[in-house]
Design a protein around this motif. Structure first.
Motif, PDB file in Angstrom:
ATOM      1  N   ALA A 148      -3.050   1.992  -4.154  1.00  0.00           N
ATOM      2  CA  ALA A 148      -2.500   3.342  -3.989  1.00  0.00           C
ATOM      3  C   ALA A 148      -3.542   4.228  -3.346  1.00  0.00           C
ATOM      4  N   ALA A 149      -3.166   4.951  -2.338  1.00  0.00           N
ATOM      5  CA  ALA A 149      -4.092   5.857  -1.662  1.00  0.00           C
ATOM      6  C   ALA A 149      -4.207   7.169  -2.427  1.00  0.00           C
ATOM      7  N   LYS A 150      -5.321   7.830  -2.215  1.00  0.00           N
ATOM      8  CA  LYS A 150      -5.504   9.196  -2.720  1.00  0.00           C
ATOM      9  C   LYS A 150      -4.374  10.069  -2.188  1.00  0.00           C
ATOM     10  N   GLY A 151      -3.918  10.993  -3.035  1.00  0.00           N
ATOM     11  CA  GLY A 151      -2.853  11.889  -2.583  1.00  0.00           C
ATOM     12  C   GLY A 151      -1.471  11.285  -2.682  1.00  0.00           C
ATOM     13  N   THR A 152      -1.344  10.157  -3.381  1.00  0.00           N
ATOM     14  CA  THR A 152      -0.018   9.572  -3.619  1.00  0.00           C
ATOM     15  C   THR A 152       0.139   9.374  -5.116  1.00  0.00           C
ATOM     16  N   VAL A 164       0.853  -1.181   0.000  1.00  0.00           N
ATOM     17  CA  VAL A 164       0.000   0.000   0.000  1.00  0.00           C
ATOM     18  C   VAL A 164       0.890   1.232   0.000  1.00  0.00           C
ATOM     19  N   THR A 165       0.322   2.339  -0.435  1.00  0.00           N
ATOM     20  CA  THR A 165       0.997   3.607  -0.213  1.00  0.00           C
ATOM     21  C   THR A 165       0.377   4.250   1.011  1.00  0.00           C
ATOM     22  N   SER A 166       1.118   5.151   1.599  1.00  0.00           N
ATOM     23  CA  SER A 166       0.685   5.785   2.833  1.00  0.00           C
ATOM     24  C   SER A 166      -0.695   6.400   2.685  1.00  0.00           C
ATOM     25  N   ILE A 191      -4.612  -6.469  -9.164  1.00  0.00           N
ATOM     26  CA  ILE A 191      -3.156  -6.363  -9.121  1.00  0.00           C
ATOM     27  C   ILE A 191      -2.759  -4.914  -8.863  1.00  0.00           C
ATOM     28  N   THR A 192      -3.323  -4.008  -9.616  1.00  0.00           N
ATOM     29  CA  THR A 192      -3.056  -2.593  -9.338  1.00  0.00           C
ATOM     30  C   THR A 192      -4.375  -1.845  -9.182  1.00  0.00           C
ATOM     31  N   ALA A 193      -4.594  -1.320  -7.992  1.00  0.00           N
ATOM     32  CA  ALA A 193      -5.780  -0.492  -7.729  1.00  0.00           C
ATOM     33  C   ALA A 193      -5.311   0.957  -7.746  1.00  0.00           C
ATOM     34  N   LEU A 194      -5.429   1.568  -8.902  1.00  0.00           N
ATOM     35  CA  LEU A 194      -4.924   2.931  -9.112  1.00  0.00           C
ATOM     36  C   LEU A 194      -6.083   3.821  -9.538  1.00  0.00           C
ATOM     37  N   ASP A 195      -7.118   3.782  -8.749  1.00  0.00           N
ATOM     38  CA  ASP A 195      -8.336   4.509  -9.108  1.00  0.00           C
ATOM     39  C   ASP A 195      -8.884   5.244  -7.899  1.00  0.00           C
ATOM     40  N   ASN A 196      -7.987   5.869  -7.171  1.00  0.00           N
ATOM     41  CA  ASN A 196      -8.433   6.525  -5.938  1.00  0.00           C
ATOM     42  C   ASN A 196      -8.496   8.034  -5.994  1.00  0.00           C
TER      43      ASN A 196
END
Ligand SMILES: [Ca+2]
Ligand SMILES: [Ca+2]
Lengths: 726, 726
Positions: free
Chosen positions: A566-570, A533-535, A589-594
């Protein structure tokens, strides 16, 4: 020293007592949370000076800022770092709308990574109001939160026709912001598009100021840009609004870096002369030169058509794209008129179609332009072919020389360099630490050995795991700086993890995983697990993630269990996933929709997926989202090649009902993939003429492409063959 | 003292040297970031004891935790606060899957607000494994992040049929979590639904443990719940999985608080006897008593039908809802069978339909139940009407007395009280500070005077503004604790703000605004402005927001400019907006749609909008979102009454194309509103049998209701009359 002050109350007293000729000197040390209001009336001969005891030893940190208001004030030598402004600006040339600065100077000041910790909270570093101010020899580097680095404000009459000089400043690296609002310099706003600013921007060095499309957003009239150097900047000097701009004698150096651009022309009576461009690769709005289409009868704040503009005596060496009529669409239907493109030299070592017309070019007079003989495309009259040699001059620039070139090409001695801009005493050195630049540390198999070694690691370290070793994380490993994890030996080590995540990338972190197996069998039975995860707190620094030759399996819970979330703001510069296996996963695999605010923000610039085997993944394997209609940014870019998807996307909680969900992605390259028993690829194509190629894919017993939106795309060679897997 | 240790290495040495009968005593002080592994072998007669020098003076803080493994170990007197566990558990009865605790005891320990700062990161406070362990007289209060407070794990054979005793613990307040995962006690998991746990839960006090629906989630067989007190708990003791549960002699006290519940029966051979319920208002799954429908041939982890269950000799006083066949739907179509509901006393002072059958009741034998004469509804045989008096007994309980009641109702002397549970030395007092409980501070008109007074305020303070005063914020006011702002005098003070927000509610903050005008004329021209935002960092504490008699105007930018924008990971107990005016706004009034993971999370419990005038609002005035299909929570609740919407929702960037967008909202009450020239109300109704009433609304020249989803709703008295506004 003269007028030494030791704290804010001494400063305030000195300010209130200041007379023409007074000097106020900030004592050496850290001035924390100090809001300085420097207000007074000097004279031309006897200005009031705010300076520092020793250059580089006076630091404004925490929530500090500076307001300048009055006449003939000079600010010299302040350094802002380790903090951020609590207001809209770090340094402002006014106290409020009524009390402005005129005839003032900001010189040899530094603003270094002075960013609001919230990436998505906006501020400016320098806001210039009033008239006749000079901003020179300053150093501005590392802006990472939302907001233009420097603006010239024209909101009241007292700030227009201002004759400011912005010169010899060093604008240091500004990384991709991933949304609108990453400009380095903006003069005016769309509300005052028809006002003249009369600002001179001269001999400034723009060093990788890559926040967004617009390095400079010119939004007012009669400004001059001379002798500036743009070094590897991904974007353009954009004449967004306002007329009668002069762009003269600037240098654009791309070095072949992606998305590097030159000048973009919109509006009337613009002059672009004597500029030198080399190695610029950008296309569309960030071409080496772009003359746009306009909106017929455009209001000043849309796209005023190009009329009466002159582009003369510019040099383009190995630049990939020169566009006329760019942005041509239903609204921007007016081609340039009554303009000229003359005496320009265009050299490319490859045989490439540099010049492209997106609309009718008949409103532009082409004359006396010179191309090298490699260029085979038949162009209008006005382009002459010639044999061109490149010769390096004493300044180090490659200069085209040819019998056809009558007037030798030269570059002004006033051109900005890294040396003649900024201060002499504040380092311009790059301090980025890269992956794999540190020491090798060994993690022994066991419980939390990876946690411990991660905690004691240094930036750039490489952590090796034992061949075939078993590792358990009961605590999440926090990746605070660039770190590599890899198994040394033929048998992948296995990592189990008992928290909702194995790795958390924190601000400043980057992660490379090689030759490792991840097993979700000991992970908690809770919706929202993710290997990486990202912060959840905003990250100012863009991160990188590389996954190479890894294996991910047994990641099944009653809801989503992702590999990367990935979290919002990253924001990631690059996420690369290659030669890896994904099997039995209940999420993505990649959740890049935040980034769901639909204002143009997104989570990753380059997403690369190659040579992966993906089977029994219940969610959408890839989720990539960029909402809104903003045109200020480049990405996301997706390269998806040579992957096998086997039974993917069928989970009842897959809200996209797709194997791959792409929304607003700007460049999509999907080739040589196999989809078996899988859901569709969903693509919603909007904004920015995305480049979409879907080539040589096999969809066996699978849904195929579902495309929505209003943009073009190409699909070639779609197969429907039963694949045989071993 | 005996075996005093001063740091972790002394502790570890003492542990490794410990013999039966050894005592290890932690020295007084703060033990920061200390992970204790207490492993050893005592005997029944000579246990090994871990204790503290002085009770209440040994604090484990930072990232500390405790693992217990071995035999006959006693832990006594530890206090965890000011930190959180870095692992999945604060206190675990195992070191790893192989090394468990058996015959161990955890007594007089405290875990107080020891929460991961990320609201959405999961952990447990106590995880119980092994066999024959006793957890008694502990104090667990203030869990606010994701995850069950205490679990009994059954994941290996060595932890089943465990004969644990959980007794005399004080489970202090746990606020509404706003998603699944807020249970206070869970025994087993759905994976081991058919295993017996044989755990006794006796004489524990549950004090407002309101995390979610399930106060206790029983997920295994043969557990006993006796003499526990549930004080104002919003939820039920739920027999979610597993058979042969005994629920005997417990007390449920609702005091009329919303959503307070009793016992919910699912599965086979359950026994619910001698329980006392008073003042419970909850409906549906949190009724005072709920016997659910099941899924025919259900797998153990869905809803096993109720068979062979006995509900006898329970008392219900002023409880609003007793349900049979609850949850009846296409999947849960099996009514209870071969069960009995006998000798129960149901008293309600109001004439209310307490007992409801959601499906066929013929599989339940009703016999000898007694109702008071107020109850007019004709029920089956098995309910006898009687004249019931309530008499307070010496324990303080209201006891029904009647000639019809043969066996007098009594409450065991073993019943849990606040006094006989937890420790004697750790305070159970409530430390919440409420709005308007502090001092009055005056803010003078001017620049940042509000910022300064906010910064120096104390919790509960009331900040008054001058009548007609002008206030400018160039810095956002950070609301760190409960604060009220109000104009004292007839003319609303006006607040302008130059940042993206005027107020930021931070963790621990609540905000009340009264009689104030907000003007966006000086706000930045940037997408994403909002008068009030919640912290972008996760907030553990639920906040409250009251807006009363305020005015909001001139809030127009090129994209959204909202009044309230709630960030992901923040949760409001109540947002109340009343008697206020909103005019000329380019965004929304409440943007409460930032929990987009679709796992059941949402941003607000109660949203109340009454008597407001809303005109020329471009976005959806209300945005309220709860995604996913989880049934663990109550909200959101929306009450929208007597508002006038005039030309609302027409902005091109209103992605909902609606005036009001409601998704997954659980209770909707929209009445007496006027909509003129406005977009629709969109309602997506899913999950949880939402209660939706749309009554007496006037839709003039407006779109009307657009309802999607599969749930019921009622619409009455819709008008279409032209309103005359003054
Ligand atoms: Ca822009
Ligand atoms: Ca639950």
């Amino acid at each position: 020293p003269n007028g030494l002050v030791n704290d804010i109350s001494e400063f305030n007293e000195a300010v209130s007592n200041a007379q023409p000729g007074s000097v106020i000197t900030l004592a050496n040390g850290i001035w924390e949370n100090t809001e300085l209001v420097f207000q007074g009336k000097g004279t031309k001969e006897k200005p009031i000076i705010l300076t520092v005891e020793d250059k580089g030893k006076v630091i404004l940190s925490g929530t500090s800022n500076l307001q300048i208001a009055g006449e003939y004030l000079i600010v010299n030598g302040l350094v802002f770092k380790d903090g951020y402004t609590p207001t809209n600006a770090v340094i402002s040339f006014r106290k409020n709308r009524e009390e402005l600065a005129n005839n003032c100077r900001l010189t040899e000041c530094v603003i270094d990574n002075y960013n609001n910790p919230e990436r998505q909270v906006q501020d400016y570093w320098v806001t210039i109001y009033g008239k006749n101010n000079r901003i020179d020899h300053n150093h501005f580097a590392g802006k990472k939160n939302l907001g233009v680095t420097m603006i010239v404000g024209l909101d009241t009459e007292e700030s227009r026709a201002n004759n400011h000089s912005i010169d010899h400043n060093y604008f240091g690296p500004r990384p991709t912001y991933g949304n609108n609002g990453g400009e380095t310099l903006r003069i005016g706003t769309s509300h005052h598009a028809m006002e003249n600013s009369n600002t001179i921007v001269e001999s400034n060095y723009f060093d990788r100021t890559n926040g967004e499309h617009e390095i400079i957003s010119n939004k007012s009239g009669q400004n001059t840009f001379k002798y500036n150097t743009f070094f590897e900047c991904t974007g353009t000097l954009t004449m967004r609004h306002g007329n009668e701009t002069l762009v003269d004698g600037n240098v654009f150096i791309g070095n072949g870096k992606p998305s590097t651009g030159g000048v973009r022309v919109i509006n009337e009576s613009q002059t672009v002369i004597n500029n030198y461009h080399i190695g610029l690769t950008g296309y569309r709005f960030r071409g080496a030169f772009v003359m746009m289409n306009g909106v017929p009868n455009s209001p000043p704040n849309r796209y005023v058509p190009v009329i009466d503009s002159k582009v003369d005596n510019n040099t383009f060496i190995n630049c990939d794209h020169i566009l006329f009529g760019a942005g041509n669409d239903a609204e921007r239907s007016q081609a340039p008129k009554n303009s000229q493109f003359t005496n320009n030299i265009i050299y490319h070592e490859k045989d490439t179609n540099t010049i492209v017309f997106k609309d009718d070019g008949s409103g532009i007079i082409f004359k006396d332009n010179i191309l090298n003989t490699n260029s085979t495309k038949n162009l209008n009259a006005g382009f002459e072919k010639a044999d061109i040699q490149l010769i390096r001059n004493e300044q180090g620039f490659l200069i085209p020389v040819s019998e056809a070139i009558k007037e030798p090409i030269s570059i002004s001695s006033k051109i900005a360099t890294k040396e003649n801009t900024g201060t002499t005493w504040y380092s311009k050195e790059d301090q980025t630490i890269t992956l794999n630049s540190g020491h090798v540390l060994v993690a022994e198999p066991g419980i939390n050995t990876l946690y411990d070694v991660t905690k004691s690691s240094k930036p750039g370290d490489i952590i090796t795991l034992r061949s075939g070793g078993e590792y358990i994380l009961t605590k999440a490993a926090k990746v605070k700086h660039p770190l590599t994890f890899k198994t040394s030996g033929p048998n992948k080590a296995t990592i189990f993890f008992e928290r909702m995540m194995a790795f958390e990338i924190q601000d400043g972190g980057s992660l490379s995983l090689e030759n490792i197996a991840f097993n979700g069998a000991k992970s908690p039975d809770y919706a929202g697990n993710s290997v990486i995860v990202t912060s959840k707190n905003s990250m100012l620094n863009n991160y990188k993630l590389f996954i190479e030759d890894c294996e991910f399996k047994n990641m099944v819970v009653n809801h989503s269990f992702d590999v990367l979330r990935a979290a919002k703001g990253t924001f990631a510069d690059t996420i690369s996933i290659q030669n890896s296996t994904f099997k039995n996963i209940s999420g993505s695999i990649t959740a890049l929709d935040n980034e769901t605010d639909d204002i143009g923000a997104y989570n990753v610039e380059y997403l690369i997926m190659k040579n992966n085997s993906i089977s029994d993944v219940q969610g959408a394997a890839l989720r990539l989202y960029r909402g809104g209609k903003d045109e200020s940014t480049f990405g996301p870019f997706l390269e998806m090649e040579h992957n096998v998807f086997d039974h993917v996307g069928y989970g009842s909680k897959n809200k996209y009902k797709a194997t791959v969900s792409l929304y607003g992605v700007q460049e999509i390259d999907i080739k040589n993939n196999i989809f078996k028993d899988s859901k569709a690829i969903n693509m919603h194509l909007v904004v920015g003429e995305p480049i979409v190629k879907v080539l040589n894919n096999n969809f066996y017993n699978s849904e195929k492409l579902i495309v929505t939106g209003d943009q073009k795309y190409s699909v070639e060679n779609t197969w429907d063959l039963e694949p045989k897997f071993k």
